[in-house]
Design an enzyme around this catalytic site. Structure first.
Site, mmCIF file in Angstrom:
data_model
loop_
_atom_site.group_PDB
_atom_site.id
_atom_site.type_symbol
_atom_site.label_atom_id
_atom_site.label_comp_id
_atom_site.label_asym_id
_atom_site.label_seq_id
_atom_site.Cartn_x
_atom_site.Cartn_y
_atom_site.Cartn_z
ATOM 1 N N LYS A 188 2.280 11.207 -11.684
ATOM 2 C CA LYS A 188 1.461 10.292 -12.479
ATOM 3 C C LYS A 188 2.240 9.000 -12.660
ATOM 4 O O LYS A 188 3.371 9.017 -13.149
ATOM 5 C CB LYS A 188 1.136 10.889 -13.845
ATOM 6 C CG LYS A 188 -0.023 11.855 -13.788
ATOM 7 C CD LYS A 188 -0.503 12.187 -15.176
ATOM 8 C CE LYS A 188 -1.655 13.165 -15.120
ATOM 9 N NZ LYS A 188 -2.049 13.630 -16.462
ATOM 10 N N GLU A 223 7.698 17.669 -25.518
ATOM 11 C CA GLU A 223 7.043 18.077 -24.261
ATOM 12 C C GLU A 223 7.567 19.442 -23.807
ATOM 13 O O GLU A 223 6.846 20.206 -23.162
ATOM 14 C CB GLU A 223 7.256 17.019 -23.162
ATOM 15 C CG GLU A 223 6.681 15.643 -23.484
ATOM 16 C CD GLU A 223 5.159 15.514 -23.282
ATOM 17 O OE1 GLU A 223 4.471 16.544 -23.118
ATOM 18 O OE2 GLU A 223 4.673 14.368 -23.320
ATOM 19 N N LYS A 269 5.917 22.883 -15.143
ATOM 20 C CA LYS A 269 5.217 21.663 -14.715
ATOM 21 C C LYS A 269 4.865 21.744 -13.240
ATOM 22 O O LYS A 269 3.738 21.436 -12.831
ATOM 23 C CB LYS A 269 6.101 20.442 -14.979
ATOM 24 C CG LYS A 269 5.523 19.120 -14.469
ATOM 25 C CD LYS A 269 4.683 18.425 -15.501
ATOM 26 C CE LYS A 269 3.876 17.283 -14.913
ATOM 27 N NZ LYS A 269 4.112 16.010 -15.545
ATOM 28 N N HIS A 292 -1.939 9.620 -28.035
ATOM 29 C CA HIS A 292 -2.149 8.296 -27.425
ATOM 30 C C HIS A 292 -2.832 7.352 -28.417
ATOM 31 O O HIS A 292 -2.541 6.153 -28.445
ATOM 32 C CB HIS A 292 -3.002 8.418 -26.160
ATOM 33 C CG HIS A 292 -2.245 8.993 -24.997
ATOM 34 N ND1 HIS A 292 -2.860 9.354 -23.819
ATOM 35 C CD2 HIS A 292 -0.928 9.261 -24.817
ATOM 36 C CE1 HIS A 292 -1.951 9.829 -22.970
ATOM 37 N NE2 HIS A 292 -0.770 9.782 -23.554
ATOM 38 N N ARG A 345 -4.399 21.056 -14.899
ATOM 39 C CA ARG A 345 -3.388 20.029 -15.207
ATOM 40 C C ARG A 345 -3.681 19.328 -16.530
ATOM 41 O O ARG A 345 -2.762 18.889 -17.227
ATOM 42 C CB ARG A 345 -3.272 19.009 -14.061
ATOM 43 C CG ARG A 345 -2.176 17.996 -14.341
ATOM 44 C CD ARG A 345 -1.721 17.236 -13.136
ATOM 45 N NE ARG A 345 -0.646 16.329 -13.509
ATOM 46 C CZ ARG A 345 0.061 15.624 -12.662
ATOM 47 N NH1 ARG A 345 -0.183 15.720 -11.367
ATOM 48 N NH2 ARG A 345 1.021 14.827 -13.083
ATOM 49 N N HIS A 377 -2.126 15.078 -26.673
ATOM 50 C CA HIS A 377 -1.995 13.711 -26.170
ATOM 51 C C HIS A 377 -3.162 12.812 -26.577
ATOM 52 O O HIS A 377 -3.004 11.592 -26.631
ATOM 53 C CB HIS A 377 -1.845 13.713 -24.643
ATOM 54 C CG HIS A 377 -0.481 14.140 -24.180
ATOM 55 N ND1 HIS A 377 0.111 15.326 -24.556
ATOM 56 C CD2 HIS A 377 0.423 13.530 -23.356
ATOM 57 C CE1 HIS A 377 1.307 15.426 -23.986
ATOM 58 N NE2 HIS A 377 1.523 14.343 -23.265
ATOM 59 N N HIS A 434 6.727 8.386 -27.467
ATOM 60 C CA HIS A 434 5.621 9.206 -26.952
ATOM 61 C C HIS A 434 5.723 10.652 -27.457
ATOM 62 O O HIS A 434 4.744 11.227 -27.931
ATOM 63 C CB HIS A 434 5.646 9.155 -25.416
ATOM 64 C CG HIS A 434 4.637 10.032 -24.769
ATOM 65 N ND1 HIS A 434 3.276 9.852 -24.942
ATOM 66 C CD2 HIS A 434 4.773 11.126 -23.967
ATOM 67 C CE1 HIS A 434 2.622 10.793 -24.262
ATOM 68 N NE2 HIS A 434 3.505 11.576 -23.675
ATOM 69 N N ARG A 458 0.814 -1.238 0.000
ATOM 70 C CA ARG A 458 0.000 0.000 0.000
ATOM 71 C C ARG A 458 0.836 1.272 0.000
ATOM 72 O O ARG A 458 0.364 2.341 0.375
ATOM 73 C CB ARG A 458 -0.987 0.018 1.160
ATOM 74 C CG ARG A 458 -1.947 -1.146 1.126
ATOM 75 C CD ARG A 458 -3.226 -0.871 1.872
ATOM 76 N NE ARG A 458 -4.121 -2.015 1.721
ATOM 77 C CZ ARG A 458 -4.118 -3.077 2.531
ATOM 78 N NH1 ARG A 458 -3.285 -3.135 3.548
ATOM 79 N NH2 ARG A 458 -4.940 -4.068 2.313
ATOM 80 N N GLU A 484 -5.588 16.719 -11.353
ATOM 81 C CA GLU A 484 -6.127 16.966 -12.692
ATOM 82 C C GLU A 484 -7.641 17.123 -12.730
ATOM 83 O O GLU A 484 -8.340 16.443 -13.476
ATOM 84 C CB GLU A 484 -5.690 15.843 -13.657
ATOM 85 C CG GLU A 484 -5.827 16.287 -15.107
ATOM 86 C CD GLU A 484 -5.177 15.331 -16.101
ATOM 87 O OE1 GLU A 484 -3.982 15.015 -15.918
ATOM 88 O OE2 GLU A 484 -5.851 14.930 -17.037
ATOM 89 N N ASN A 511 -1.878 17.936 -21.332
ATOM 90 C CA ASN A 511 -2.146 16.867 -22.311
ATOM 91 C C ASN A 511 -2.411 17.405 -23.704
ATOM 92 O O ASN A 511 -3.032 16.713 -24.526
ATOM 93 C CB ASN A 511 -3.333 16.023 -21.837
ATOM 94 C CG ASN A 511 -2.956 15.192 -20.635
ATOM 95 O OD1 ASN A 511 -1.848 14.671 -20.565
ATOM 96 N ND2 ASN A 511 -3.847 15.092 -19.682
#
Ligand code: GLY
Length: 360
Positions: free
Chosen positions: A140, A182, A224, A249, A238, A245, A262, A118, A234, A242
């Site tokens: 993330k 990026e 960032k 993606h 935030r 993206h 990426h 955990r 997000e 993206n």
């Protein structure tokens, strides 16, 4: 060395940026929670940097997992390999996981750290430009699913991020360019002065001018960190990180993880998002030409792959974390240097843009 602080109450942490930091363990050893340290890295990075890190951690009980290199290995199976190692060496809750590698290693290492017993401490040592300016900062973590990129994951902040600019010397040109995608993103979504600086200094960055790279990394991490501090989970701003993206993606998932890097997919996706922004009347032809030009100058692709037709794009874009009630939502640019929050985009507009870029 520069230090940037990500202020997130009890989850706050520093980003250290400078040369020769990763093996200078004295600098960051107070972030290691006990003698138990697991280094997670990959087959490409291990021969370059693992021995020096292990030797610098000589007084610790160090175990290592070396995973195959590539986005196609960002899977639950790889995370299970990490869990297997942690259990085999009987590491407990006070163990620290160090992710030594690019975005794939950082995302998986962070996810494993978030889940093992955990949650155990983790430290990011990003070794690609992309990981230094984006994925290692902000917590993330996660893995891909065959049906969608980054679909399984958790927000889990590191203890610290060690962005050692010296390790970029072994980065191949393609990876350097992918990282620049990026970097350019920050300029487009919130920092026009930086975008203009990038237009002027792209050649220096590609030539790996140390000062130019250090400036670009620091400015990107600062952008960032500011966004993450404003909206860690997000729920609003935030999401603007993206930009490009959703299309990107779809390309990564559609063509097969690892075929396009990426950053390459994001470069194409950003050009497509810019075209949608132009269709909405927010960007001019000159703005879109500037955006295409900077990606080309960074030696990045700007047109979608032949293999992806309109239907395939739309199907894959329907699986995106920003979507609500089945609506495809994109990050668009209101103007150069300013992104809008995610918004539903009419299917016809998406089709028009994809056709404009030659997809049928
Ligand atoms: N890479 C986007 C984010 O961290 O939110």
């Amino acid at each position: 060395m520069k230090t940037l602080q990500v202020d997130l109450a009890e989850r706050s942490y520093p980003i250290f940026i400078g040369e020769g930091l990763y093996s200078n363990v004295a600098l960051w050893s107070h972030f290691i929670k006990s003698k138990q340290v697991l280094i997670v890295t990959n087959e490409k990075i291990a021969p370059l940097y693992l021995a020096a890190l292990e030797s610098a951690l000589g007084s610790y009980n160090v175990a290592t997992v070396i995973l195959p290199d590539g986005e196609q290995f960002k899977t639950l199976a790889s995370v299970d390999t990490i869990f297997g190692k942690l259990l085999t060496v009987q590491f407990g809750r006070s163990a620290t996981l160090i992710a030594l590698g690019g975005g794939v290693v950082g995302d998986m290492g962070g996810f494993a750290a978030a889940c093992y017993q955990r949650g155990i401490a983790f430290i990011q040592i990003p070794t690609t430009l992309l990981a230094q300016v984006d994925s290692s900062v902000g917590g993330k973590t996660g893995v891909n699913h065959v049906l969608g990129k980054n679909m399984i994951g958790a927000f889990y902040q590191p203890q610290c991020v060690i962005a050692d600019t010296a390790v970029l010397s072994t980065l191949d040109d393609r990876q350097l360019s992918a990282g620049l995608a990026e970097v350019i993103k920050y300029g487009l979504i919130r920092d026009l002065d930086f975008f203009e600086w990038l237009e002027e200094n792209m050649y220096a960055l590609l030539a790996r001018d140390k000062d130019a790279l250090a400036f670009a990394i620091e400015r990107s991490c600062r952008n960032k960190a500011q966004v993450v501090m404003e909206d860690e989970f997000e729920s609003s701003v935030r999401a603007t990180l993206n930009l490009g993206h959703t299309f990107g993606h779809a390309i990564e998932t559609g063509i097969g993880y690892g075929t396009y890097l990426h950053g390459e997919a994001v470069a194409i996706g950003t050009c497509l998002a810019a075209d949608v922004s132009r269709a909405k009347g927010w960007l001019t032809d000159t703005d879109v030409a500037r955006i295409e030009h900077i990606f080309k100058a960074a030696r990045l692709p700007i047109t979608p792959p032949e293999e992806m037709d309109v239907e395939r794009f739309l199907d894959l874009m329907a699986v995106d974390k920003k979507n609500v009630d089945g609506d495809i939502r994109l990050i668009l640019l209101k103007k150069m240097g300013e992104a809008a929050l995610p918004m539903s985009v009419d299917r016809n507009l998406l089709v028009q843009t994809l056709k404009h870029y030659g997809r049928q």
